[in-house]
Design a protein around this motif. Structure first.
Motif, PDB file in Angstrom:
ATOM      1  N   LEU A 297     -29.292 -22.543  24.268  1.00 59.32           N
ATOM      2  CA  LEU A 297     -28.082 -21.789  23.892  1.00 59.32           C
ATOM      3  C   LEU A 297     -26.818 -22.555  24.299  1.00 59.32           C
ATOM      4  O   LEU A 297     -25.797 -22.497  23.597  1.00 59.32           O
ATOM      5  CB  LEU A 297     -28.097 -20.383  24.500  1.00 59.32           C
ATOM      6  N   TYR A 298     -26.896 -23.289  25.406  1.00 60.08           N
ATOM      7  CA  TYR A 298     -25.784 -24.168  25.814  1.00 60.08           C
ATOM      8  C   TYR A 298     -25.539 -25.226  24.714  1.00 60.08           C
ATOM      9  O   TYR A 298     -24.397 -25.478  24.305  1.00 60.08           O
ATOM     10  CB  TYR A 298     -26.152 -24.805  27.151  1.00 60.08           C
ATOM     11  N   GLU A 299     -26.619 -25.793  24.210  1.00 63.33           N
ATOM     12  CA  GLU A 299     -26.471 -26.801  23.131  1.00 63.33           C
ATOM     13  C   GLU A 299     -25.843 -26.177  21.887  1.00 63.33           C
ATOM     14  O   GLU A 299     -24.987 -26.788  21.228  1.00 63.33           O
ATOM     15  CB  GLU A 299     -27.845 -27.408  22.774  1.00 63.33           C
ATOM     16  N   LEU A 300     -26.262 -24.955  21.561  1.00 60.23           N
ATOM     17  CA  LEU A 300     -25.687 -24.288  20.380  1.00 60.23           C
ATOM     18  C   LEU A 300     -24.211 -23.958  20.614  1.00 60.23           C
ATOM     19  O   LEU A 300     -23.395 -24.049  19.689  1.00 60.23           O
ATOM     20  CB  LEU A 300     -26.482 -23.020  20.034  1.00 60.23           C
ATOM     21  N   ALA A 301     -23.856 -23.586  21.840  1.00 60.05           N
ATOM     22  CA  ALA A 301     -22.440 -23.298  22.150  1.00 60.05           C
ATOM     23  C   ALA A 301     -21.594 -24.545  21.900  1.00 60.05           C
ATOM     24  O   ALA A 301     -20.485 -24.475  21.356  1.00 60.05           O
ATOM     25  CB  ALA A 301     -22.295 -22.833  23.600  1.00 60.05           C
ATOM     26  N   LYS A 302     -22.129 -25.701  22.306  1.00 61.95           N
ATOM     27  CA  LYS A 302     -21.380 -26.948  22.074  1.00 61.95           C
ATOM     28  C   LYS A 302     -21.267 -27.225  20.570  1.00 61.95           C
ATOM     29  O   LYS A 302     -20.225 -27.648  20.082  1.00 61.95           O
ATOM     30  CB  LYS A 302     -22.099 -28.115  22.763  1.00 61.95           C
ATOM     31  N   GLU A 303     -22.343 -26.969  19.863  1.00 62.62           N
ATOM     32  CA  GLU A 303     -22.372 -27.239  18.417  1.00 62.62           C
ATOM     33  C   GLU A 303     -21.306 -26.411  17.682  1.00 62.62           C
ATOM     34  O   GLU A 303     -20.650 -26.915  16.774  1.00 62.62           O
ATOM     35  CB  GLU A 303     -23.776 -26.890  17.868  1.00 62.62           C
ATOM     36  N   ILE A 304     -21.132 -25.171  18.081  1.00 62.92           N
ATOM     37  CA  ILE A 304     -20.155 -24.325  17.364  1.00 62.92           C
ATOM     38  C   ILE A 304     -18.760 -24.408  17.980  1.00 62.92           C
ATOM     39  O   ILE A 304     -17.838 -23.734  17.535  1.00 62.92           O
ATOM     40  CB  ILE A 304     -20.606 -22.836  17.300  1.00 62.92           C
ATOM     41  N   GLY A 305     -18.616 -25.219  19.022  1.00 64.74           N
ATOM     42  CA  GLY A 305     -17.296 -25.388  19.638  1.00 64.74           C
ATOM     43  C   GLY A 305     -16.893 -24.243  20.550  1.00 64.74           C
ATOM     44  O   GLY A 305     -15.713 -24.053  20.843  1.00 64.74           O
ATOM     45  N   ALA A 306     -17.879 -23.478  21.052  1.00 68.35           N
ATOM     46  CA  ALA A 306     -17.548 -22.355  21.944  1.00 68.35           C
ATOM     47  C   ALA A 306     -17.496 -22.793  23.404  1.00 68.35           C
ATOM     48  O   ALA A 306     -17.054 -22.038  24.269  1.00 68.35           O
ATOM     49  CB  ALA A 306     -18.580 -21.238  21.788  1.00 68.35           C
ATOM     50  N   TYR A 307     -17.967 -24.018  23.705  1.00 64.86           N
ATOM     51  CA  TYR A 307     -17.995 -24.488  25.093  1.00 64.86           C
ATOM     52  C   TYR A 307     -17.942 -26.018  25.127  1.00 64.86           C
ATOM     53  O   TYR A 307     -18.615 -26.683  24.328  1.00 64.86           O
ATOM     54  CB  TYR A 307     -19.280 -23.992  25.785  1.00 64.86           C
ATOM     55  N   ASN A 308     -17.125 -26.553  26.029  1.00 65.18           N
ATOM     56  CA  ASN A 308     -16.991 -28.010  26.092  1.00 65.18           C
ATOM     57  C   ASN A 308     -17.434 -28.610  27.422  1.00 65.18           C
ATOM     58  O   ASN A 308     -17.417 -29.826  27.580  1.00 65.18           O
ATOM     59  CB  ASN A 308     -15.521 -28.421  25.856  1.00 65.18           C
ATOM     60  N   GLY A 309     -17.811 -27.764  28.377  1.00 69.20           N
ATOM     61  CA  GLY A 309     -18.150 -28.285  29.705  1.00 69.20           C
ATOM     62  C   GLY A 309     -19.579 -28.784  29.785  1.00 69.20           C
ATOM     63  O   GLY A 309     -20.234 -29.013  28.758  1.00 69.20           O
ATOM     64  N   ASP A 310     -20.068 -28.942  31.038  1.00 71.33           N
ATOM     65  CA  ASP A 310     -21.442 -29.420  31.181  1.00 71.33           C
ATOM     66  C   ASP A 310     -22.292 -28.515  32.085  1.00 71.33           C
ATOM     67  O   ASP A 310     -23.289 -28.935  32.634  1.00 71.33           O
ATOM     68  CB  ASP A 310     -21.468 -30.882  31.661  1.00 71.33           C
ATOM     69  N   ASN A 311     -21.881 -27.266  32.191  1.00 73.18           N
ATOM     70  CA  ASN A 311     -22.655 -26.308  32.973  1.00 73.18           C
ATOM     71  C   ASN A 311     -23.494 -25.463  31.996  1.00 73.18           C
ATOM     72  O   ASN A 311     -22.942 -24.741  31.162  1.00 73.18           O
ATOM     73  CB  ASN A 311     -21.671 -25.426  33.776  1.00 73.18           C
ATOM     74  N   THR A 312     -24.820 -25.597  32.109  1.00 76.37           N
ATOM     75  CA  THR A 312     -25.673 -24.958  31.096  1.00 76.37           C
ATOM     76  C   THR A 312     -25.554 -23.424  31.118  1.00 76.37           C
ATOM     77  O   THR A 312     -25.546 -22.791  30.060  1.00 76.37           O
ATOM     78  CB  THR A 312     -27.155 -25.349  31.247  1.00 76.37           C
ATOM     79  N   ALA A 313     -25.442 -22.844  32.305  1.00 73.74           N
ATOM     80  CA  ALA A 313     -25.352 -21.373  32.376  1.00 73.74           C
ATOM     81  C   ALA A 313     -24.069 -20.885  31.702  1.00 73.74           C
ATOM     82  O   ALA A 313     -24.090 -19.924  30.915  1.00 73.74           O
ATOM     83  CB  ALA A 313     -25.398 -20.914  33.828  1.00 73.74           C
ATOM     84  N   GLU A 314     -22.961 -21.569  31.985  1.00 75.75           N
ATOM     85  CA  GLU A 314     -21.692 -21.168  31.354  1.00 75.75           C
ATOM     86  C   GLU A 314     -21.766 -21.340  29.834  1.00 75.75           C
ATOM     87  O   GLU A 314     -21.275 -20.511  29.072  1.00 75.75           O
ATOM     88  CB  GLU A 314     -20.547 -22.039  31.880  1.00 75.75           C
ATOM     89  N   GLY A 315     -22.377 -22.432  29.415  1.00 70.50           N
ATOM     90  CA  GLY A 315     -22.494 -22.702  27.979  1.00 70.50           C
ATOM     91  C   GLY A 315     -23.324 -21.623  27.287  1.00 70.50           C
ATOM     92  O   GLY A 315     -22.951 -21.104  26.225  1.00 70.50           O
ATOM     93  N   ALA A 316     -24.458 -21.263  27.908  1.00 68.73           N
ATOM     94  CA  ALA A 316     -25.314 -20.223  27.317  1.00 68.73           C
ATOM     95  C   ALA A 316     -24.550 -18.903  27.240  1.00 68.73           C
ATOM     96  O   ALA A 316     -24.615 -18.187  26.233  1.00 68.73           O
ATOM     97  CB  ALA A 316     -26.598 -20.063  28.135  1.00 68.73           C
ATOM     98  N   ASP A 317     -23.806 -18.586  28.310  1.00 65.68           N
ATOM     99  CA  ASP A 317     -22.992 -17.356  28.293  1.00 65.68           C
ATOM    100  C   ASP A 317     -21.977 -17.397  27.150  1.00 65.68           C
ATOM    101  O   ASP A 317     -21.738 -16.388  26.481  1.00 65.68           O
ATOM    102  CB  ASP A 317     -22.235 -17.182  29.619  1.00 65.68           C
TER     103      ASP A 317
END
Ligand SMILES: NC(=O)c1ccc[n+]([C@@H]2O[C@H](COP(=O)([O-])OP(=O)(O)OC[C@H]3O[C@@H](n4cnc5c(N)ncnc54)[C@H](O)[C@@H]3O)[C@@H](O)[C@H]2O)c1
Ligand SMILES: [Fe+2]
Length: 383
Positions: A297-317
């Motif tokens: 889900l972190y990878e998908l967040a990056k793909e859609i531009g919803a997250y730019n950091g490198d913390n997987t939990a934050e990205g998944a959220d």
């Protein structure tokens, strides 16, 4: 570990795809059975197809008796018209319902017997060529090896899955989705999003399937709100049509998981359309999926531009939050909005959890759920 990846023989997509497909269709046969529903005739979609067939000198018969839940009776009616008309290939035009019906007709034409005996059966013989023309951007049936038919005598849904059910030609022309009303656009679009998310987080996912899941998720986030708000936007319709096909390819190769597993019993017992029951469940199932697939889900967040950091939990959220925002824009009906009685629903939860787990799809989650966990998610639909 090695993986097999499969797609329809030809996929023609974009504006003008139908016209461009006519040379292929001429090679498939002399007379087609068109499998569709009455709405497609009324809206002129079948007329667009028959104009092209007339121009190409291809004859046709029409079976338009499919409604939103294809049954074994419809399959039998279609087979009779195919045989009486001397047809030699099939063209499905419509949503998942006509496409699944055409696949089932084709299976029985060359494999014999009755569709009711096909549950879990492997097909020995190749089908007649099947052309699949989707008019919803949703099921992806044009690109999948699956057909779902209700056996209304026994009250069960037959899930037939075989690579021989792949269409020979998928025609993904946005002109056919332009007439879909907002609620159909939203529900079927979220069905495609579920295919993409579930296949990406499935324990059967592999690099090639993940490419298609990821591309579909991005397109759906970028274009579904516009397709919903302004159905006449050709770009949004084109991108959604392609996304649905990509998501179909992804889940046909890597499977769906808990959402589809829980969705089928709701459809069977409360007659909620397939796309809508998935859309209802996405919000309550995604936090569960996240527990087993935080990195995905972190990878998908990056793909859609919803997250730019490198913390997987934050990205998944961030991905879960972005999905909830998207769902809010689409005004998805709740079970209560749809008219389901809460007490009747709760009385069926044990059965639904049992049947949902029994379908096998939830076992494709990285964190395989228990029956009790499915019950909790069914209850959460009413929070
Ligand atoms: N084979 C697969 O891989 C697969 C995957 C998911 C779902 N399915 C099956 O697909 C079926 C659902 O398909 P669906 O969600 O596409 O809906 P559908 O085919 O049942 O159509 C839903 C309604 O929308 C209308 N409609 C369709 N296209 C339209 C358009 N362009 N303009 C106006 N109205 C339009 C139809 O006439 C119908 O009334 C279910 O039976 C489900 O089991 C199959
Ligand atoms: Fe689906």
């Amino acid at each position: 570990m090695a993986n097999v990846f499969f797609v329809p023989k030809f996929i023609v997509s974009g504006e003008g795809a139908l016209h461009m497909s006519m040379d292929n269709m001429k090679e498939f046969g002399k007379k087609a059975l068109i499998v569709t529903d009455d709405m497609m005739i009324k809206l002129g979609n079948v007329g667009k197809l028959t104009d092209e067939l007339d121009g190409a000198g291809i004859e046709y018969a029409i079976y338009s008796g499919v409604n939103s839940e294809p049954t074994h009776t419809m399959v039998n009616e279609g087979i009779a018209i195919y045989n009486e008309g001397g047809c030699d290939f099939l063209i499905a035009i419509g949503g998942g319902s006509p496409m699944d019906t055409a696949k089932a007709i084709g299976a029985v034409i060359t494999n014999g017997g009755n569709i009711c005996d096909y549950q879990g059966k492997k097909l020995d013989n190749e089908l007649p060529p099947i052309v699949a023309i989707p008019t919803t951007a949703g099921t992806g049936s044009e690109a999948t090896r699956v057909s779902i038919i209700a056996d209304t005598d026994r009250g069960i849904k037959l899930l037939i899955s075989d690579i021989k059910l792949l269409a020979s030609l998928a025609v993904v022309d946005p002109v056919f989705t332009m007439t879909a009303p907002p609620a159909v656009t939203a529900n079927t679009g979220v069905d495609a999003l579920c295919h993409a998310i579930e296949s990406y987080t499935s324990n059967k996912a592999f690099p090639m399937s993940k490419l298609f899941s990821k591309a579909a998720v991005k397109k759906i986030f970028d274009h579904l709100p516009t397709a919903y708000a302004d159905g006449s936007n050709v770009e949004a319709r084109r991108e959604m049509a392609e996304a649905a096909t990509q998501a179909g390819i992804a889940f046909s190769n890597a499977s769906v998981t808990v959402i589809h597993g829980m969705s089928r019993p709701i459809g069977a017992l409360f007659h909620v359309p397939h796309g809508l029951s998935n859309a209802m469940l996405l919000k309550v199932c995604l936090p569960y999926i996240r527990e087993g697939a935080e990195v995905e889900l972190y990878e998908l967040a990056k793909e859609i531009g919803a997250y730019n950091g490198d913390n997987t939990a934050e990205g998944a959220d961030a991905f879960v939050a972005a999905t909830n925002e998207l769902l809010a824009k689409l005004n998805i009906q709740s079970p209560a909005d749809f008219g389901i009685d809460k007490d009747e629903f709760f009385a069926q939860i044990d059965k639904m959890a049992h049947d949902g787990l029994g379908s096998g799809s939830p076992a494709n989650c990285k964190n395989v759920p228990t029956e009790d966990q499915l019950k909790e998610m069914y209850k959460a639909l009413w929070d």
